[in-house]
Scaffold this motif. Structure first.
Motif, PDB file in Angstrom:
ATOM      1  N   VAL A 191     -40.183 -13.220  21.650  1.00 24.53           N
ATOM      2  CA  VAL A 191     -38.794 -12.873  21.969  1.00 24.53           C
ATOM      3  C   VAL A 191     -37.998 -13.143  20.705  1.00 24.53           C
ATOM      4  O   VAL A 191     -37.823 -14.298  20.299  1.00 24.53           O
ATOM      5  N   ALA A 231     -31.595 -14.167  27.234  1.00 24.11           N
ATOM      6  CA  ALA A 231     -32.970 -14.668  27.198  1.00 24.11           C
ATOM      7  C   ALA A 231     -33.400 -15.164  28.581  1.00 24.11           C
ATOM      8  O   ALA A 231     -34.568 -15.031  28.962  1.00 24.11           O
ATOM      9  N   ARG A 287     -37.713 -11.783  34.086  1.00 24.66           N
ATOM     10  CA  ARG A 287     -38.568 -10.591  34.127  1.00 24.66           C
ATOM     11  C   ARG A 287     -40.013 -10.943  33.775  1.00 24.66           C
ATOM     12  O   ARG A 287     -40.950 -10.475  34.435  1.00 24.66           O
ATOM     13  N   LEU A 288     -40.194 -11.779  32.737  1.00 25.02           N
ATOM     14  CA  LEU A 288     -41.551 -12.146  32.335  1.00 25.02           C
ATOM     15  C   LEU A 288     -42.244 -13.033  33.369  1.00 25.02           C
ATOM     16  O   LEU A 288     -43.475 -13.069  33.435  1.00 25.02           O
ATOM     17  N   LEU A 324     -35.095 -18.754  27.946  1.00 21.36           N
ATOM     18  CA  LEU A 324     -36.356 -18.270  28.510  1.00 21.36           C
ATOM     19  C   LEU A 324     -36.921 -19.245  29.542  1.00 21.36           C
ATOM     20  O   LEU A 324     -37.358 -18.829  30.622  1.00 21.36           O
ATOM     21  N   VAL A 354     -39.664  -8.396  22.346  1.00 23.44           N
ATOM     22  CA  VAL A 354     -38.479  -8.332  23.191  1.00 23.44           C
ATOM     23  C   VAL A 354     -37.276  -8.758  22.360  1.00 23.44           C
ATOM     24  O   VAL A 354     -37.329  -9.775  21.654  1.00 23.44           O
ATOM     25  N   HIS A 355     -36.172  -8.009  22.438  1.00 15.55           N
ATOM     26  CA  HIS A 355     -34.992  -8.254  21.619  1.00 15.55           C
ATOM     27  C   HIS A 355     -33.769  -8.501  22.513  1.00 15.55           C
ATOM     28  O   HIS A 355     -33.048  -7.564  22.849  1.00 15.55           O
ATOM     29  N   PRO A 356     -33.492  -9.747  22.898  1.00 13.94           N
ATOM     30  CA  PRO A 356     -32.314 -10.027  23.726  1.00 13.94           C
ATOM     31  C   PRO A 356     -31.034 -10.272  22.940  1.00 13.94           C
ATOM     32  O   PRO A 356     -29.991 -10.570  23.524  1.00 13.94           O
ATOM     33  N   HIS A 385     -46.600 -13.732  23.454  1.00  8.17           N
ATOM     34  CA  HIS A 385     -45.465 -12.817  23.464  1.00  8.17           C
ATOM     35  C   HIS A 385     -44.383 -13.347  22.530  1.00  8.17           C
ATOM     36  O   HIS A 385     -44.302 -14.551  22.286  1.00  8.17           O
ATOM     37  N   ASP A 428     -32.492 -13.826  31.372  1.00 10.59           N
ATOM     38  CA  ASP A 428     -32.866 -12.610  32.104  1.00 10.59           C
ATOM     39  C   ASP A 428     -34.258 -12.141  31.703  1.00 10.59           C
ATOM     40  O   ASP A 428     -35.039 -11.673  32.537  1.00 10.59           O
ATOM     41  N   VAL A 429     -34.568 -12.264  30.407  1.00 12.14           N
ATOM     42  CA  VAL A 429     -35.917 -11.920  29.940  1.00 12.14           C
ATOM     43  C   VAL A 429     -36.945 -12.829  30.594  1.00 12.14           C
ATOM     44  O   VAL A 429     -38.009 -12.377  31.034  1.00 12.14           O
TER      45      VAL A 429
END
Length: 342
Positions: free
Chosen positions: A189, A227, A233-234, A254, A218-220, A187, A229-230
């Motif tokens: 980011v 990141a 979620r991931l 992340l 994904v574009h934070p 993935h 928060d991303v």
């Protein structure tokens, strides 16, 4: 291709069909001039991209000792380290450096920043072409001003010399490294970029060449908290076992989110950063990342600019290839039973 000579006031007078004193009166605003003549003069100024400022005078006289650096940011690691390299090399060359922050890529913002810098007696400019403001600034600079782009990727536009990190190749190597560890996909980011990130292209091409459909990017933005928060979620998606982050700050965010979401690094998820921020090796776990020598990038940009102003010709672009630094945030993919593949 030789840089064009900066237009002078006589050129404006010729195009407008008026005398040089009339042009001077219009630009200075000290003596009334008819609206019709004023309109002709201003139209000629715009057509010629004439700038009655220190930059044009300096270039014409070859007497300036100042270069401008245009940057969309001065606090992030890559920007600050590149500016450090510019300043060190400029000092050795007997040049002063003025830094202009371009706060966005809107036309008015870019125009204001360029005009502000061109009010100085410049001999040239270096543009940090790391983001949309950098790309917009490079397009807006007058052609007569020698300029070099310090960039994170190559360009098909040969109008300006470039010193660039080949992020496309670096991202490809990082992605291939994760696939070779047994991960079924990687993935990404991403950071904001001008004209499509070379890092995104390198990541996507490598997955495609391996017969893998690339996951959605994904574009934070730039914010490590976004990141995080991303990462949260991931963390709930068991299919996510490897992530290439657009820079080290995003990678750190992340990792924080993934750990907060119950995932272990690198046992459950491998994370690769980009840039080799000075703190990346102190993070827990120490971050596997792509090392970029930003200080050298800045120094080479000055060397190219000096070469260009000395020869009067556009200097050949310079390519730099970053290195992958393997630390402890990456490891072999786990099988469903929780074991590393043999």
């Amino acid at each position: 291709m030789e840089p064009r000579k900066p237009p002078v006031i006589a050129d404006v007078a010729r195009v407008a069909g008026v005398s040089v004193p009339t042009v001077s009166r219009v630009l200075n605003g000290t003596v009334p001039v008819s609206e019709e003549r004023r309109a002709r003069v201003m139209a000629a100024v715009k057509a010629l991209d004439y700038r009655p400022n220190g930059a044009a005078r300096s270039l014409a006289n070859q007497a300036g000792s100042m270069i401008a650096v245009f940057a969309g940011n001065t606090m992030r690691y890559g920007y600050a380290a590149t500016i450090q390299g510019v300043e060190e090399a400029a000092r050795q060359a007997g040049l002063m450096v003025v830094v202009t922050v371009v706060a966005g890529d809107d036309d008015d913002v870019v125009e204001t920043a360029v005009n502000h810098a061109l009010g100085q007696p410049l001999v040239g400019a270096i543009v940090l072409d790391f983001d949309p403001p950098g790309g917009a600034t490079l397009e807006r600079l007058p052609h007569w001003l020698p300029a070099v782009a310090a960039a994170s990727g190559g360009s098909s536009n040969e109008d300006r010399s470039r010193v660039y990190m080949d992020d496309r190749v670096a991202a490809s190597h990082a992605t291939r490294y994760l696939l070779d560890l047994g991960h079924s996909t990687v993935h990404h980011v991403a950071i904001p970029s001008a004209g499509g990130s070379a890092r995104v292209h390198g990541w996507r091409d490598t997955l495609t060449d391996a017969g893998i459909e690339p996951p959605a990017v994904v574009h934070p933005g730039w914010d490590p908290l976004a990141a995080r928060d991303v990462g949260l979620r991931l963390a709930s998606d068991s299919r996510v076992t490897a992530i290439l982050a657009g820079n080290d700050e995003l990678a750190i965010g992340l990792i924080k989110g993934l750990v907060d979401g119950g995932r272990r690094i690198p046992d459950d998820v491998s994370v690769v950063g980009f840039d080799d921020h000075p703190l990346s090796q102190l993070w827990i776990p120490p971050l596997t990342t792509v090392r970029q020598d930003f200080v050298r990038l800045g120094r080479r940009a000055v060397e190219l600019l000096v070469e260009q102003t000395t020869s009067g010709e556009r200097a050949p672009s310079v390519r730099m290839i970053p290195d992958l630094v393997v630390r402890e945030s990456t490891g072999p993919a786990r099988t469903p039973a929780g074991r590393s593949p043999a």
